[in-house]
Design an enzyme around this catalytic site. Structure first.
Site: not given
Ligand code: ABU
Length: 375
Positions: A114, A200, A251, A253, A359
């Site tokens: 992050d 981030d 995020h 990913d 992550c």
């Molecule tokens: N830190 C990734 C969280 C992404 C999501 O909850 O889809």
């Protein structure tokens, strides 16, 4: 640390998400705290959303369970000949006070992804978007100095810190009803405003010369503009991307996961904004939907603020080898069909800290160089 004889490549060298991995940082749950309520974040209990979310340090038991899984990942990576580094201890229970805000405690160093990103030979520390994460770069600074001292080719950039004062946020976002979110889904306005540079690192995905940046609750348009101005003179192309059906994006990913040249794992519930898929299709890339996760949203750990799609937050060790969460069998089967060797580790306790295998890591060195996959 003595580095292997790297002839052409710097000790910091990573241009995409899939080249053969040589050195990586794995996060740690030591001294982790609950994320506080603040304008950029309204943590809620999954099972009883009305009750207050805990504050202060997490229990030793919770921390121990997450650390056991993180250590399991370290052992797996080391068994593959990969050098693994860890963050420095940090007192996350310390409050933060700046001229613009105060917050009762910080968060954790479970998810280096992050905060930190490697762009070729450059390390970038993200601005971050939440108060409790303002100083989250600190557990990685000793490592950054080590890399920077070891090799003059290593560039190190800290992005401008936003004020994180009240005026930076749009707090009413958290109270918008679902209909309003539907109405606004194409305007991509979330809990952060557009005046200050905010991003981030985990909102970015690296595909050689091309860098995707998701506009989200944790990355705004000024953040994307800053990344464009910083990276494009260095030979990158920055592409803002949007996933209009994700009403709480944070995020990239768990949404759009490149696995090797020509292949992206996609989230069937979060399609790309129409038109943004063109660069992939025009270059014969395949976009393959991940299967439904084994754990549903209502079965995720009580304190976890992320979605069930942590299932697709896999870590690539090479273009033919990925690490996947132990119980995500449907995804493992899909990856095997796509000709990957799939390694597995248990990682469910780490989910509580907002991330899974991608992550919880920050790749510092991979083989390879910058390629143009979208000529
Ligand atoms: N830190 C990734 C969280 C992404 C999501 O909850 O889809």
């Amino acid at each position: 640390m003595r580095y292997p004889a790297v002839v052409n490549s710097s000790v910091v060298n990573s241009w995409n998400e899939w080249d053969p991995l040589q050195e990586i940082v794995v996060g740690s749950a030591d001294r982790a705290c609950f994320e506080p309520t603040e304008p950029g974040s309204r943590p809620a209990l999954r099972d009883t959303p009305g009750l207050p979310f805990p504050t202060g340090p997490k229990s030793e038991e919770d921390i121990g369970q997450a650390n056991e899984e993180l250590d399991g990942l370290v052992a797996l990576l080391e068994s593959q000949g990969i050098v693994v580094r860890r963050p420095q201890p940090h007192d996350f229970s310390a409050p933060v006070r700046t001229p613009d805000f105060e917050v009762g405690n910080q968060y954790c160093a479970v998810c280096p992804r992050d905060v930190m990103i490697t762009m070729g030979n450059e390390i970038i520390e993200a601005t971050m978007s939440r108060r409790a994460r303002y100083f989250e770069y600190q557990p990685y600074r000793k490592l950054v100095y080590e890399y920077w001292n070891a090799d003059p080719r290593v560039e190190w950039t800290t992005a401008p810190k936003p004020s994180m004062g009240d005026g930076m946020y749009r707090e009413e976002f958290w109270d918008w009803p679902l209909e309003k979110r539907h109405e606004r889904m194409h305007s991509f306005e979330f809990c952060v405003g557009q005046d200050e540079v905010i991003f981030d690192a985990a909102d970015m995905s690296r595909l050689g010369r091309d860098i995707l940046v998701q506009e989200s609750m944790t990355t705004n348009r000024a953040g994307i503009r800053w990344l464009k101005r910083h990276l494009e003179p260095r030979g990158f192309r920055v592409h803002p991307v949007h996933f209009p059906l994700d009403f709480f994006p944070s995020h990239i990913d768990c949404t759009f996961v490149p696995l090797r040249p020509g292949l992206v794992l996609t989230n069937p519930e979060r399609p790309l904004r129409e038109g943004e898929e063109k660069m992939f299709l025009a270059n014969d890339w395949e976009l393959v939907d991940a299967p439904q996760p084994v754990l549903g949203n209502d079965e995720m750990p009580r304190y976890c603020q992320s979605s069930k799609w942590l299932s697709m937050n896999v870590l690539s060790l090479s273009p033919t080898k990925v690490v996947c969460e132990e119980r995500e069998k449907p995804l493992q089967d899909l990856l095997a069909k796509l000709d990957f060797e799939v390694l597995t580790v248990p990682f469910r306790h780490v989910f509580e800290y907002g991330g899974s295998l991608h992550c919880a890591t920050w790749d510092v060195r991979r083989e390879g160089t910058r390629e143009d996959y979208f000529p």
